[in-house]
Design a protein around this motif. Structure first.
Motif, mmCIF file in Angstrom:
data_model
loop_
_atom_site.group_PDB
_atom_site.id
_atom_site.type_symbol
_atom_site.label_atom_id
_atom_site.label_comp_id
_atom_site.label_asym_id
_atom_site.label_seq_id
_atom_site.Cartn_x
_atom_site.Cartn_y
_atom_site.Cartn_z
ATOM 1 N N THR A 95 0.923 -0.762 0.035
ATOM 2 C CA THR A 95 0.260 0.135 -0.066
ATOM 3 C C THR A 95 1.162 1.133 0.147
ATOM 4 O O THR A 95 1.977 1.244 0.272
ATOM 5 N N PRO A 96 0.907 2.485 -0.250
ATOM 6 C CA PRO A 96 1.132 3.599 -0.241
ATOM 7 C C PRO A 96 2.132 4.047 0.673
ATOM 8 O O PRO A 96 2.435 4.906 1.315
ATOM 9 N N VAL A 97 0.456 3.679 1.854
ATOM 10 C CA VAL A 97 1.146 4.165 3.458
ATOM 11 C C VAL A 97 2.469 3.460 3.791
ATOM 12 O O VAL A 97 3.029 3.724 4.153
ATOM 13 N N ARG A 98 2.051 1.769 3.366
ATOM 14 C CA ARG A 98 3.149 0.737 3.671
ATOM 15 C C ARG A 98 5.045 1.569 3.006
ATOM 16 O O ARG A 98 5.910 1.232 3.850
ATOM 17 N N LEU A 99 4.844 1.668 1.420
ATOM 18 C CA LEU A 99 5.526 2.039 1.146
ATOM 19 C C LEU A 99 6.293 3.439 1.968
ATOM 20 O O LEU A 99 7.938 3.395 2.071
ATOM 21 N N ILE A 100 5.323 4.643 2.505
ATOM 22 C CA ILE A 100 6.438 5.850 2.449
ATOM 23 C C ILE A 100 6.519 5.265 4.081
ATOM 24 O O ILE A 100 8.342 5.660 4.871
ATOM 25 N N GLU A 101 5.841 4.621 4.639
ATOM 26 C CA GLU A 101 6.690 4.478 6.496
ATOM 27 C C GLU A 101 7.807 3.747 6.022
ATOM 28 O O GLU A 101 8.445 4.374 6.857
ATOM 29 N N HIS A 130 -2.536 4.338 -12.672
ATOM 30 C CA HIS A 130 -1.041 5.044 -12.134
ATOM 31 C C HIS A 130 -0.537 6.411 -11.373
ATOM 32 O O HIS A 130 -0.825 6.448 -10.294
ATOM 33 N N ALA A 131 -1.470 7.383 -11.919
ATOM 34 C CA ALA A 131 -2.143 8.195 -11.059
ATOM 35 C C ALA A 131 -2.447 8.677 -9.930
ATOM 36 O O ALA A 131 -2.583 9.218 -8.862
ATOM 37 N N ALA A 135 -1.866 9.630 -6.020
ATOM 38 C CA ALA A 135 -1.700 10.073 -5.516
ATOM 39 C C ALA A 135 -1.745 9.121 -3.818
ATOM 40 O O ALA A 135 -2.023 10.197 -3.249
ATOM 41 N N GLY A 136 -2.144 7.902 -4.362
ATOM 42 C CA GLY A 136 -1.493 7.586 -2.986
ATOM 43 C C GLY A 136 -0.850 7.785 -2.251
ATOM 44 O O GLY A 136 -0.575 8.252 -1.068
ATOM 45 N N LEU A 137 0.846 7.531 -2.569
ATOM 46 C CA LEU A 137 1.957 8.287 -2.381
ATOM 47 C C LEU A 137 1.963 9.550 -1.575
ATOM 48 O O LEU A 137 2.328 9.733 -1.012
ATOM 49 N N ARG A 138 1.299 10.409 -2.710
ATOM 50 C CA ARG A 138 1.441 11.796 -2.096
ATOM 51 C C ARG A 138 0.227 12.013 -0.925
ATOM 52 O O ARG A 138 0.918 12.436 -0.154
ATOM 53 N N ALA A 139 -0.807 11.358 -1.004
ATOM 54 C CA ALA A 139 -1.170 11.245 0.810
ATOM 55 C C ALA A 139 -1.296 10.795 1.987
ATOM 56 O O ALA A 139 -0.919 11.468 2.755
ATOM 57 N N ALA A 140 -0.074 9.468 1.550
ATOM 58 C CA ALA A 140 0.287 9.281 2.028
ATOM 59 C C ALA A 140 1.879 9.668 2.912
ATOM 60 O O ALA A 140 1.780 10.122 4.275
ATOM 61 N N HIS A 147 7.536 16.419 2.709
ATOM 62 C CA HIS A 147 6.956 16.208 1.644
ATOM 63 C C HIS A 147 7.490 15.546 0.887
ATOM 64 O O HIS A 147 9.718 15.364 -0.095
ATOM 65 N N VAL A 148 7.573 13.807 0.925
ATOM 66 C CA VAL A 148 8.926 12.720 0.116
ATOM 67 C C VAL A 148 8.270 13.374 -1.319
ATOM 68 O O VAL A 148 8.009 13.316 -2.242
ATOM 69 N N VAL A 149 9.862 13.571 -1.944
ATOM 70 C CA VAL A 149 9.878 13.748 -3.440
ATOM 71 C C VAL A 149 9.144 12.331 -4.260
ATOM 72 O O VAL A 149 10.114 11.337 -3.908
ATOM 73 N N VAL A 150 8.323 12.000 -5.180
ATOM 74 C CA VAL A 150 7.654 11.687 -6.240
ATOM 75 C C VAL A 150 7.717 11.681 -7.389
ATOM 76 O O VAL A 150 7.928 12.513 -8.047
ATOM 77 N N ASN A 151 9.400 10.953 -7.602
ATOM 78 C CA ASN A 151 9.353 10.967 -9.611
ATOM 79 C C ASN A 151 8.772 10.066 -10.157
ATOM 80 O O ASN A 151 9.253 8.351 -10.131
#
Length: 252
Positions: A95-101, A130-131, A135-140, A147-151
């Motif tokens: 999940t995006p939350v797991r990835l960011i954490e 993909h979008a 969006a999930g990664l940005r929200a997480a 502000h994790v830099v999302v490429n």
């Protein structure tokens, strides 16, 4: 690493992306290669999935687990004091939350996310899908306070997907959608002719990442094309491997 330290590194990484004056982010795979790059004077680094996988004897395209990646990233951030961005392939079915954490826990402040889904037969995500992931990664990331830099990466060129005649148009449309979803940088991965790269940088609304072959390309060639970021993918490790083979052959 404290939240304030992570915030500072994330802000510093984002600020380095200047179209026409690209930041060079050597792609590393362990503490040794990271120290080599930092000692050479580079202000930030990327961690590449292909080189990391090679370094642990596993295949690229998510032959590792996300936990494998987090463990390696933690070793790298412990060894060098610069912002680190990590290629997380297509997300390892997390999940995006797991990835960011996971990334933040390892001290990383940036990520690449691609639109090839290795955990689902290597299919290509739709633009909407993909979008949605972006969006999930940005929200997480926003929820984390950093502000994790999302490429946001597209593999249309790498896969030679569909008709070549409209491939650039489709890549631009796909990456614009990712930009609207919250990406900070856009990555049409592949080796492009100068006119193609110039079109991509001029028509995309965010800084563009290009790939460089460090022992072949001219570092000065990317700025005039509007590029904001250059990374090496697997090519830095490959260049060192080629030189290593030459040295070892003298003794074999």
């Amino acid at each position: 690493m404290s939240e304030d330290e992570l915030k500072g590194r994330a802000a510093a990484l984002l600020e380095l992306h200047q179209p026409g004056n690209p930041v060079i982010l050597p792609t590393v795979w362990d503490a040794w290669s990271a120290r080599l790059a930092v000692d050479a004077g580079f202000a930030a680094l990327t961690v590449g999935s292909h080189p990391v996988a090679d370094s642990v004897g596993k295949p690229d395209n998510e032959g590792m687990t996300f936990d494998d990646v987090v463990a390696r990233v933690g070793q790298i951030t412990a060894a060098v004091d610069v912002p680190i961005s990590v290629d997380i392939e297509s997300g390892y079915a997390q999940t995006p939350v797991r990835l960011i954490e996971g990334l933040l826990s390892a001290g990383a402040v940036g990520l690449n996310i691609e639109d090839t889904v290795h955990s689902d037969g290597g299919r290509l995500r739709s633009s909407d899908e993909h979008a949605g992931l972006v969006a999930g990664l940005r929200a997480a990331a926003d929820a984390s306070g950093v502000h994790v830099v999302v490429n946001a990466r597209t593999d249309l060129f790498l896969r030679q997907d569909g008709d070549e005649a409209d491939r650039v148009d489709r890549a631009i449309a796909r990456l614009r959608q990712a930009a609207d979803a919250g990406a900070d940088v856009l990555y049409p991965v592949g080796r492009h002719q100068p006119e193609t790269l110039r079109r991509l940088t001029s028509e995309l609304p965010l800084p563009v990442n290009a790939i460089g072959v460090p022992d072949q390309d001219d570092p000065a060639s990317f700025g005039p094309l509007g590029v904001a970021r250059v990374s090496f993918g697997p090519f830095f490790q490959a260049a060192l491997a080629a030189r290593g083979k030459e040295i070892l052959a003298r003794w074999a």
